[in-house]
Design an enzyme around this catalytic site. Structure first.
Site, PDB file in Angstrom:
ATOM      1  N   ASN A  24       0.767  -1.204  -0.013  1.00  0.00           N
ATOM      2  CA  ASN A  24      -0.111   0.042   0.058  1.00  0.00           C
ATOM      3  C   ASN A  24       0.867   1.154   0.063  1.00  0.00           C
ATOM      4  O   ASN A  24       2.099   1.100  -0.140  1.00  0.00           O
ATOM      5  CB  ASN A  24      -0.941   0.055   1.014  1.00  0.00           C
ATOM      6  CG  ASN A  24      -0.229   0.024   2.387  1.00  0.00           C
ATOM      7  OD1 ASN A  24       0.506   0.801   3.040  1.00  0.00           O
ATOM      8  ND2 ASN A  24      -0.372  -1.005   3.346  1.00  0.00           N
ATOM      9  N   PHE A  31      -4.716   3.784  14.617  1.00  0.00           N
ATOM     10  CA  PHE A  31      -4.892   4.811  13.815  1.00  0.00           C
ATOM     11  C   PHE A  31      -6.216   4.428  13.043  1.00  0.00           C
ATOM     12  O   PHE A  31      -6.451   3.198  12.884  1.00  0.00           O
ATOM     13  CB  PHE A  31      -3.731   5.188  12.625  1.00  0.00           C
ATOM     14  CG  PHE A  31      -2.829   6.129  13.390  1.00  0.00           C
ATOM     15  CD1 PHE A  31      -1.864   5.730  14.365  1.00  0.00           C
ATOM     16  CD2 PHE A  31      -2.653   7.353  12.862  1.00  0.00           C
ATOM     17  CE1 PHE A  31      -1.104   6.528  14.778  1.00  0.00           C
ATOM     18  CE2 PHE A  31      -1.582   8.188  13.096  1.00  0.00           C
ATOM     19  CZ  PHE A  31      -0.832   7.830  14.275  1.00  0.00           C
TER      20      PHE A  31
HETATM   21  N1  CTP Z   1      -4.142  -2.835  11.916  1.00  0.00           N
HETATM   22  C1  CTP Z   1      -3.471  -3.666  12.470  1.00  0.00           C
HETATM   23  N2  CTP Z   1      -3.477  -5.054  11.934  1.00  0.00           N
HETATM   24  C2  CTP Z   1      -4.337  -5.165  10.768  1.00  0.00           C
HETATM   25  C3  CTP Z   1      -5.017  -4.019  10.257  1.00  0.00           C
HETATM   26  C4  CTP Z   1      -4.798  -2.718  10.944  1.00  0.00           C
HETATM   27  O1  CTP Z   1      -2.851  -3.404  13.506  1.00  0.00           O
HETATM   28  N3  CTP Z   1      -4.180  -6.262  10.259  1.00  0.00           N
HETATM   29  C5  CTP Z   1      -4.404  -1.299  12.775  1.00  0.00           C
HETATM   30  C6  CTP Z   1      -3.559  -0.158  11.889  1.00  0.00           C
HETATM   31  O2  CTP Z   1      -2.245  -0.257  12.649  1.00  0.00           O
HETATM   32  C7  CTP Z   1      -4.144   0.977  12.737  1.00  0.00           C
HETATM   33  C8  CTP Z   1      -5.626   0.596  12.898  1.00  0.00           C
HETATM   34  O3  CTP Z   1      -5.540  -1.020  13.063  1.00  0.00           O
HETATM   35  O4  CTP Z   1      -3.902   1.458  13.819  1.00  0.00           O
HETATM   36  C9  CTP Z   1      -6.754   0.674  11.881  1.00  0.00           C
HETATM   37  O5  CTP Z   1      -6.180   0.231  10.509  1.00  0.00           O
HETATM   38  P1  CTP Z   1      -6.879   0.696   9.305  1.00  0.00           P
HETATM   39  O6  CTP Z   1      -6.199   0.350   7.940  1.00  0.00           O
HETATM   40  O7  CTP Z   1      -7.641   2.175   9.469  1.00  0.00           O
HETATM   41  O8  CTP Z   1      -8.308  -0.116   9.349  1.00  0.00           O
HETATM   42  P2  CTP Z   1      -8.677  -1.817   9.222  1.00  0.00           P
HETATM   43  O9  CTP Z   1      -8.564  -2.439  10.348  1.00  0.00           O
HETATM   44  O10 CTP Z   1      -7.642  -2.035   7.971  1.00  0.00           O
HETATM   45  O11 CTP Z   1     -10.239  -1.608   8.872  1.00  0.00           O
HETATM   46  P3  CTP Z   1     -10.806  -1.052   7.257  1.00  0.00           P
HETATM   47  O12 CTP Z   1      -9.574  -1.605   6.297  1.00  0.00           O
HETATM   48  O13 CTP Z   1     -11.974  -1.869   7.338  1.00  0.00           O
HETATM   49  O14 CTP Z   1     -10.762   0.380   7.527  1.00  0.00           O
END
Ligand code: CTP
Length: 397
Positions: free
Chosen positions: A208, A323
């Site tokens: 990403n 976040f």
């Molecule tokens: N995060 C994590 N592990 C994952 C996915 C996300 O630790 N597998 C953490 C990120 O570091 C961040 C938070 O979760 O602190 C939210 O990440 P975000 O990408 O906004 O959310 P997602 O959980 O991926 O949800 P979505 O894609 O549905 O928005």
């Protein structure tokens, strides 16, 4: 106040260089050992002899001085200090530092070091205000370089505005507070940062657009407040800050394993943009075109959620910060995310392409906790990091 502290003082060329003499005296009065390094331009403003006499030290000047290399190589010279202070720091040396140029002893030392660096800029007001200098400053601060000054006032060149070297007592104070125990001294904080790479085969992966800039800035800000930072980073564009323990990983699973191996901790900040999915049954051979025109189909498996796992785990850190990178309904999604994952705070931001946040230098965030939401103005990522670090320090106090 500075007993046993070894300061490598880089004096770069500018009319303010003469004030480095007073600075040397005041630092030594506090008990510091000062090893001076003069750039060629600085020698036009102060003599090596007067610098050497006041510092009671050899003055280092030339990268190719073989006697110096025999006595102490430039790498060792840069690392044997507790702090490298660049005062005055000209626009030129700031630009070289930002770009990683190393064409003389001073800039080579600055590139070769993992010692904390503090700069006290001094230059003409227009040079200070120039977008190039301001961009260089952001780059340097993002990397953890500390700033003292410049002051505003009448300048030697006859103009008025910011650009004057900070007063010598203010520089000495900044050095003293650098060494004072910060509010996070003795606290261990895990920071996840950067993207993860999920392999498709040995040469291809899913990733990403996260640069890792915000996570690196947070790690640097926590370090500046005295925390022991465990920095768990995916393959980011921005290098890890100096003075933190770096744990490099590629995939979400590796990131989770690294984080779990570092628990317990006082706090964790999950700033990584973790891939939500990995490729199921990633190939250990490069996938080849088979000539039949049949296209490969990727099947996905869900990755572990690191933030949720540690928030809900037995070894939960005292404070868990996540976040929420959203592109729509930011507040609603972020609030739901906080509840779903079980973290204490969510730092919500809008990462729609038009905001320029992903990969950019600025960030506009809202902190959501059990008390409600607190919105901060649009700020440089380094300043968001500093505010967040101070908020964490208050919460852990
Ligand atoms: N995060 C994590 N592990 C994952 C996915 C996300 O630790 N597998 C953490 C990120 O570091 C961040 C938070 O979760 O602190 C939210 O990440 P975000 O990408 O906004 O959310 P997602 O959980 O991926 O949800 P979505 O894609 O549905 O928005």
């Amino acid at each position: 106040m500075l007993a046993d502290k070894r300061i490598l003082l880089v004096i770069s060329g500018g009319i303010a260089a003469f004030r480095a003499l007073e600075l040397i005296r005041r630092l030594r009065e506090q008990g510091a050992t000062v090893t001076p390094v003069l750039t060629k331009a600085a020698e036009e403003f102060v003599t090596p002899l007067s610098v050497s006499a006041l510092a009671a030290s050899k003055v280092y000047r030339d990268l190719f001085d073989l006697t110096d290399e025999a006595e102490m190589g430039h790498i060792e010279l840069s690392r044997s200090a507790d702090l490298i202070l660049v005062a005055p720091a000209t626009a030129n040396i700031m630009a070289k530092m930002a770009q990683g140029l190393c064409d003389d002893l001073a800039t080579t030392l600055l590139l070769a070091t993992d010692t904390p660096v503090m700069i006290a800029p001094a230059m003409n007001v227009r040079m200070w205000d120039h977008p190039a200098t301001q961009a260089n400053l952001v780059t340097l601060q993002d990397r953890g370089v500390q700033l003292v000054g410049p002051d505003a006032g009448a300048m030697a060149c006859g103009e008025y505005g910011p650009g004057r070297l900070a007063e010598v007592p203010a520089i000495v104070d900044a050095v003293i507070s650098h060494f004072a125990a910060g509010p996070l001294a003795g606290k261990r904080i895990i920071v996840t940062s950067g993207p993860t790479h999920e392999p498709i085969d040995p040469v291809r992966y899913i990733a990403n657009r996260s640069s890792g800039a915000q996570g690196a800035a947070i790690a640097a800000a926590l370090r500046d407040l005295g925390a022991d930072v465990e920095f768990v980073t995916g393959p980011a564009d921005v290098p890890p800050p100096a003075g933190v323990a770096v744990h490099s990983v590629q995939t979400a699973q590796q990131m989770l394993d690294a984080v779990q191996s570092l628990l317990p901790s006082d706090a964790a900040v999950c700033a990584a943009a973790v891939a939500d999915w990995r490729v199921k049954g990633a190939s250990d051979q490069k996938i080849k075109k088979d000539g039949s025109g049949t296209l490969p189909v990727l099947e996905f498996a869900e990755n572990p959620d690191i933030l949720a796992t540690i928030s809900q785990g037995k070894l939960r850190p005292g404070l868990v910060v996540g976040f929420a990178a959203e592109t729509q309904d930011v507040m609603a999604h972020a609030t739901a995310k906080r509840d779903r994952k079980g973290c204490d705070w969510i730092v919500a931001n809008d990462v729609s392409p038009e905001t320029g946040i992903m990969g950019g230098t600025q960030n506009t965030v809202t902190i959501i906790d059990d008390q409600g939401a607190e919105s901060w103005p649009d700020l440089p990522k380094a300043e968001v990091a500093r505010r967040l670090a101070r908020r964490i320090a208050d919460a852990l106090a």
